[in-house]
Design an enzyme around this catalytic site. Structure first.
Site, PDB file in Angstrom:
ATOM      1  N   HIS A 184      23.279  36.070  10.033  1.00  0.00           N
ATOM      2  CA  HIS A 184      23.311  34.970  10.425  1.00  0.00           C
ATOM      3  C   HIS A 184      21.977  34.290  10.450  1.00  0.00           C
ATOM      4  O   HIS A 184      21.015  34.925  10.800  1.00  0.00           O
ATOM      5  CB  HIS A 184      23.916  34.606  11.923  1.00  0.00           C
ATOM      6  CG  HIS A 184      24.260  33.138  12.035  1.00  0.00           C
ATOM      7  ND1 HIS A 184      23.430  32.186  12.698  1.00  0.00           N
ATOM      8  CD2 HIS A 184      25.774  32.364  12.126  1.00  0.00           C
ATOM      9  CE1 HIS A 184      24.304  31.083  12.799  1.00  0.00           C
ATOM     10  NE2 HIS A 184      25.502  31.201  12.256  1.00  0.00           N
ATOM     11  N   ASP A 202      32.719  34.839  11.395  1.00  0.00           N
ATOM     12  CA  ASP A 202      33.788  34.900  10.538  1.00  0.00           C
ATOM     13  C   ASP A 202      34.498  36.359  10.432  1.00  0.00           C
ATOM     14  O   ASP A 202      35.332  36.375   9.717  1.00  0.00           O
ATOM     15  CB  ASP A 202      33.170  34.383   9.235  1.00  0.00           C
ATOM     16  CG  ASP A 202      32.973  33.037   9.147  1.00  0.00           C
ATOM     17  OD1 ASP A 202      31.856  32.795   9.036  1.00  0.00           O
ATOM     18  OD2 ASP A 202      33.729  32.330   9.276  1.00  0.00           O
TER      19      ASP A 202
HETATM   20  C1  SDX Z   1      28.784  30.639   9.063  1.00  0.00           C
HETATM   21  O1  SDX Z   1      24.682  28.063  10.184  1.00  0.00           O
HETATM   22  C2  SDX Z   1      25.645  28.229  10.909  1.00  0.00           C
HETATM   23  O2  SDX Z   1      25.551  27.964  12.018  1.00  0.00           O
HETATM   24  C3  SDX Z   1      26.729  28.898  10.065  1.00  0.00           C
HETATM   25  C4  SDX Z   1      28.060  28.976  11.028  1.00  0.00           C
HETATM   26  C5  SDX Z   1      28.648  27.735  11.833  1.00  0.00           C
HETATM   27  O3  SDX Z   1      29.450  27.945  12.554  1.00  0.00           O
HETATM   28  O4  SDX Z   1      28.413  26.741  11.089  1.00  0.00           O
HETATM   29  O5  SDX Z   1      27.586  29.909  11.887  1.00  0.00           O
HETATM   30  C6  SDX Z   1      29.320  29.790  10.183  1.00  0.00           C
HETATM   31  O6  SDX Z   1      28.596  30.147   7.886  1.00  0.00           O
HETATM   32  C7  SDX Z   1      28.562  31.900   9.450  1.00  0.00           C
HETATM   33  C8  SDX Z   1      27.872  32.954   8.369  1.00  0.00           C
HETATM   34  C9  SDX Z   1      28.969  33.225   7.252  1.00  0.00           C
HETATM   35  N1  SDX Z   1      28.599  33.873   6.048  1.00  0.00           N
HETATM   36  C10 SDX Z   1      28.845  35.031   5.799  1.00  0.00           C
HETATM   37  O7  SDX Z   1      29.285  36.228   6.596  1.00  0.00           O
HETATM   38  C11 SDX Z   1      28.012  35.441   4.528  1.00  0.00           C
HETATM   39  C12 SDX Z   1      27.335  36.909   4.735  1.00  0.00           C
HETATM   40  N2  SDX Z   1      26.127  36.516   5.277  1.00  0.00           N
HETATM   41  C13 SDX Z   1      24.833  36.358   4.516  1.00  0.00           C
HETATM   42  O8  SDX Z   1      25.259  35.598   3.181  1.00  0.00           O
HETATM   43  C14 SDX Z   1      23.718  35.647   5.179  1.00  0.00           C
HETATM   44  O9  SDX Z   1      23.821  36.677   6.320  1.00  0.00           O
HETATM   45  C15 SDX Z   1      23.878  34.389   5.657  1.00  0.00           C
HETATM   46  C16 SDX Z   1      23.922  33.398   4.592  1.00  0.00           C
HETATM   47  C17 SDX Z   1      24.453  34.238   6.808  1.00  0.00           C
HETATM   48  C18 SDX Z   1      22.202  34.110   6.380  1.00  0.00           C
HETATM   49  O10 SDX Z   1      21.343  34.166   5.292  1.00  0.00           O
HETATM   50  P1  SDX Z   1      19.968  33.940   5.826  1.00  0.00           P
HETATM   51  O11 SDX Z   1      19.461  33.676   7.091  1.00  0.00           O
HETATM   52  O12 SDX Z   1      19.353  33.375   4.550  1.00  0.00           O
HETATM   53  O13 SDX Z   1      19.377  35.604   5.607  1.00  0.00           O
HETATM   54  P2  SDX Z   1      18.692  36.170   4.327  1.00  0.00           P
HETATM   55  O14 SDX Z   1      19.294  35.813   3.196  1.00  0.00           O
HETATM   56  O15 SDX Z   1      17.028  35.606   4.650  1.00  0.00           O
HETATM   57  O16 SDX Z   1      18.555  37.769   4.572  1.00  0.00           O
HETATM   58  C19 SDX Z   1      17.394  38.406   5.375  1.00  0.00           C
HETATM   59  C20 SDX Z   1      17.621  39.926   4.687  1.00  0.00           C
HETATM   60  C21 SDX Z   1      17.791  40.024   3.169  1.00  0.00           C
HETATM   61  O17 SDX Z   1      17.277  41.138   3.039  1.00  0.00           O
HETATM   62  P3  SDX Z   1      15.776  41.455   2.720  1.00  0.00           P
HETATM   63  O18 SDX Z   1      15.594  40.388   1.610  1.00  0.00           O
HETATM   64  O19 SDX Z   1      15.079  41.092   3.833  1.00  0.00           O
HETATM   65  O20 SDX Z   1      15.476  42.880   2.300  1.00  0.00           O
HETATM   66  O21 SDX Z   1      19.143  40.515   5.202  1.00  0.00           O
HETATM   67  C22 SDX Z   1      19.774  40.553   4.216  1.00  0.00           C
HETATM   68  C23 SDX Z   1      19.259  39.918   2.974  1.00  0.00           C
HETATM   69  O22 SDX Z   1      19.754  40.475   1.778  1.00  0.00           O
HETATM   70  N3  SDX Z   1      21.295  40.168   4.513  1.00  0.00           N
HETATM   71  C24 SDX Z   1      22.377  40.840   4.147  1.00  0.00           C
HETATM   72  C25 SDX Z   1      23.235  40.063   4.695  1.00  0.00           C
HETATM   73  N4  SDX Z   1      22.693  39.147   5.150  1.00  0.00           N
HETATM   74  C26 SDX Z   1      21.683  39.183   5.029  1.00  0.00           C
HETATM   75  N5  SDX Z   1      22.610  41.877   3.573  1.00  0.00           N
HETATM   76  C27 SDX Z   1      23.868  42.467   3.364  1.00  0.00           C
HETATM   77  N6  SDX Z   1      24.914  41.708   3.843  1.00  0.00           N
HETATM   78  C28 SDX Z   1      24.733  40.611   4.475  1.00  0.00           C
HETATM   79  N7  SDX Z   1      25.833  39.935   5.029  1.00  0.00           N
END
Ligand code: SDX
Length: 433
Positions: A309, A367
């Site tokens: 998140h 989720d």
């Molecule tokens: C909602 O914003 C809100 O409030 C949203 C929400 C709401 O109520 O409105 O809470 C609802 O959208 C919840 C989120 C639902 N999405 C998912 O579950 C999809 C999976 N999650 C990821 O796509 C991700 O975690 C996000 C989109 C939720 C957050 O993305 P960020 O903050 O841009 O995180 P990031 O891409 O900067 O990740 C940091 C690191 C990265 O690795 P490095 O480059 O540091 O090596 O963490 C990794 C990412 O690759 N990473 C994940 C991951 N989420 C982040 N790796 C594997 N699986 C994941 N789910």
């Protein structure tokens, strides 16, 4: 009182400026850098707004480190435990919990507006029978803007804005249920005024002619909690879309349609559907290590859906509540052996002890479990994000109302870092090589 400031100095020229620090009720203070360009000739640079406060708000507060979520100051745990979704709607819209009198009148207003104009029903017919219901929601909610008075005169009136909010909250379950009925070829079920908000939705979704719907109180309570947990969430992507669209003084329902379109993405509200598809693909707890390897592989774009998140770098408080509600519902329905639930529990256990996720502070978000509840309630997979949109409508319209009430409402217009071609002259076609 001396103004607390941050000094920004351009070390190339020694020129500096003082930026006021503004403190809120909770959360980190902000640096007011609105005059940065005027004073220093530079923009701030913050793609994806990771560290940008885009507005002032009094509606929802999130503390990502401590896993706190407050609606108008009330902890989400207390609201999920004691409140109803409509009471939370009243709270988000008005800033205070309603008295009994106020609740009765609010409930009556909602009941009065659950029907759709019959002309709106023809919009569904334009969709193929395999269209995603989120596409219908974007279309029909956008079309709502064609059914209400011209905004040029009304948008400034609180009464008009509150009326738009009540109509939206009232109609979203009807619009959502109709999209489901259209997809399965069953007749629309009209809203009833003698049912609660959630029971009415379940009735419109699942009752069929000659077969009255059998209500399950546990299921209704589980859905009520789901709606409360998803009602608002500060300046997330879809809410920011609604605010940006609203800043141009567009019709509120066209702004909400933009919010619905944004929520649909799997990185946002589309994740609840993506979690179930991921669990179905994993298929068996034995396959979890293979998939976790895939989710951690940078060359592979797939991620562990329902984990991570932007704000919560600790457990999403909603995930804790929903996990418990999911357990209770599956126990009640004697479905704890539901394979997807077993895979989800094992996936959560392994991921939470895996360095990759621990180092990146990736925990289950709302989720991860919400899909389990929705499928246990018999809500089809392609309707999961629709449910999220129904719940979040009150958050979107509350944030839109808050913005429209600002004294100096200005259109949102970010700038950019331009990396394109330097200025150059046109070359006639016959001189190009
Ligand atoms: C909602 O914003 C809100 O409030 C949203 C929400 C709401 O109520 O409105 O809470 C609802 O959208 C919840 C989120 C639902 N999405 C998912 O579950 C999809 C999976 N999650 C990821 O796509 C991700 O975690 C996000 C989109 C939720 C957050 O993305 P960020 O903050 O841009 O995180 P990031 O891409 O900067 O990740 C940091 C690191 C990265 O690795 P490095 O480059 O540091 O090596 O963490 C990794 C990412 O690759 N990473 C994940 C991951 N989420 C982040 N790796 C594997 N699986 C994941 N789910």
């Amino acid at each position: 009182m001396s103004r607390e400031t941050v000094t920004i100095t351009d070390n190339r020229t020694g020129k500096s400026m003082e930026c006021p620090i503004i403190k809120g009720t909770h959360g980190p203070p902000v640096i007011n850098c609105q005059s940065l360009y005027k004073e220093m000739g530079m923009f701030t640079f913050d793609p994806a707004y990771v560290t940008t406060a885009s507005c002032e708000s009094r509606i929802t507060f999130i503390d990502g480190e401590k896993g706190i979520l407050l609606y108008r100051g009330y902890p989400i745990e207390q609201l999920a435990e004691n409140s109803s979704y409509l009471e939370v709607c009243y709270l988000l819209l008005n800033g205070e919990l309603p008295t009994e009198e106020q609740m009765k009148s609010f409930q009556a207003s909602i009941c009065q507006h659950t029907m759709l104009h019959e002309g709106l029903l023809s919009f569904y017919k334009g969709f193929r029978h395999d269209a995603h219901p989120m596409a219908m929601l974007v279309g029909v909610v956008g079309a709502l803007s064609g059914y209400y008075s011209d905004l040029k005169t009304d948008i400034k009136s609180h009464e008009y804005r509150m009326g738009s909010a009540i109509r939206l909250i009232a109609k979203m379950p009807t619009i959502a249920a109709n999209s489901y009925k259209y997809l399965i070829g069953q007749p629309y079920v009209y809203p009833q005024t003698n049912l609660s908000y959630v029971a009415n939705f379940m009735n419109m979704m699942f009752s069929v002619p000659r077969e009255p719907y059998k209500f399950n109180e546990t299921a209704i309570k589980a859905l009520e909690i789901m709606l409360i947990l998803h009602a608002d969430h500060e300046q997330n992507a879809s809410t920011s879309t609604v605010r940006l669209a609203g800043s141009s003084q567009a019709h509120p329902y066209s702004c909400i349609a933009g919010g619905i379109a944004t929520l649909w993405g799997p990185a946002h509200g589309g994740a609840n559907e993506a979690v179930i598809r991921m669990l179905q693909e994993i298929g068996n707890v034995k396959n979890i290590p293979k998939y976790l390897k895939k989710f951690k592989d940078k060359s592979d774009p797939t991620r562990l859906m329902g984990f991570g998140h932007r704000v919560y770098k600790n457990y999403d408080p909603r995930a804790k509540i929903i996990r418990k509600s999911c357990h209770n519902l599956l126990h009640e329905l004697d479905a704890t052996k539901e394979p997807l639930f077993e895979i989800a529990l094992e996936l959560e256990r392994i991921a939470l002890s895996d360095d990759y996720f621990i180092k990146r502070k990736l925990y289950p978000n709302v989720d991860f479990y919400s899909g389990m509840i929705l499928s246990a309630l018999g809500i089809p997979l392609n309707m999961f994000t629709v449910m999220f949109a129904v719940a979040r409508s009150v958050g979107w319209i509350s944030q839109w109302m808050e913005m429209m009430e600002e004294e100096d409402l200005r259109i949102g217009r970010p700038r950019q870092l331009y990396l394109g071609a330097a200025q150059r002259d046109y070359v006639p076609m016959d001189q190009r090589t």
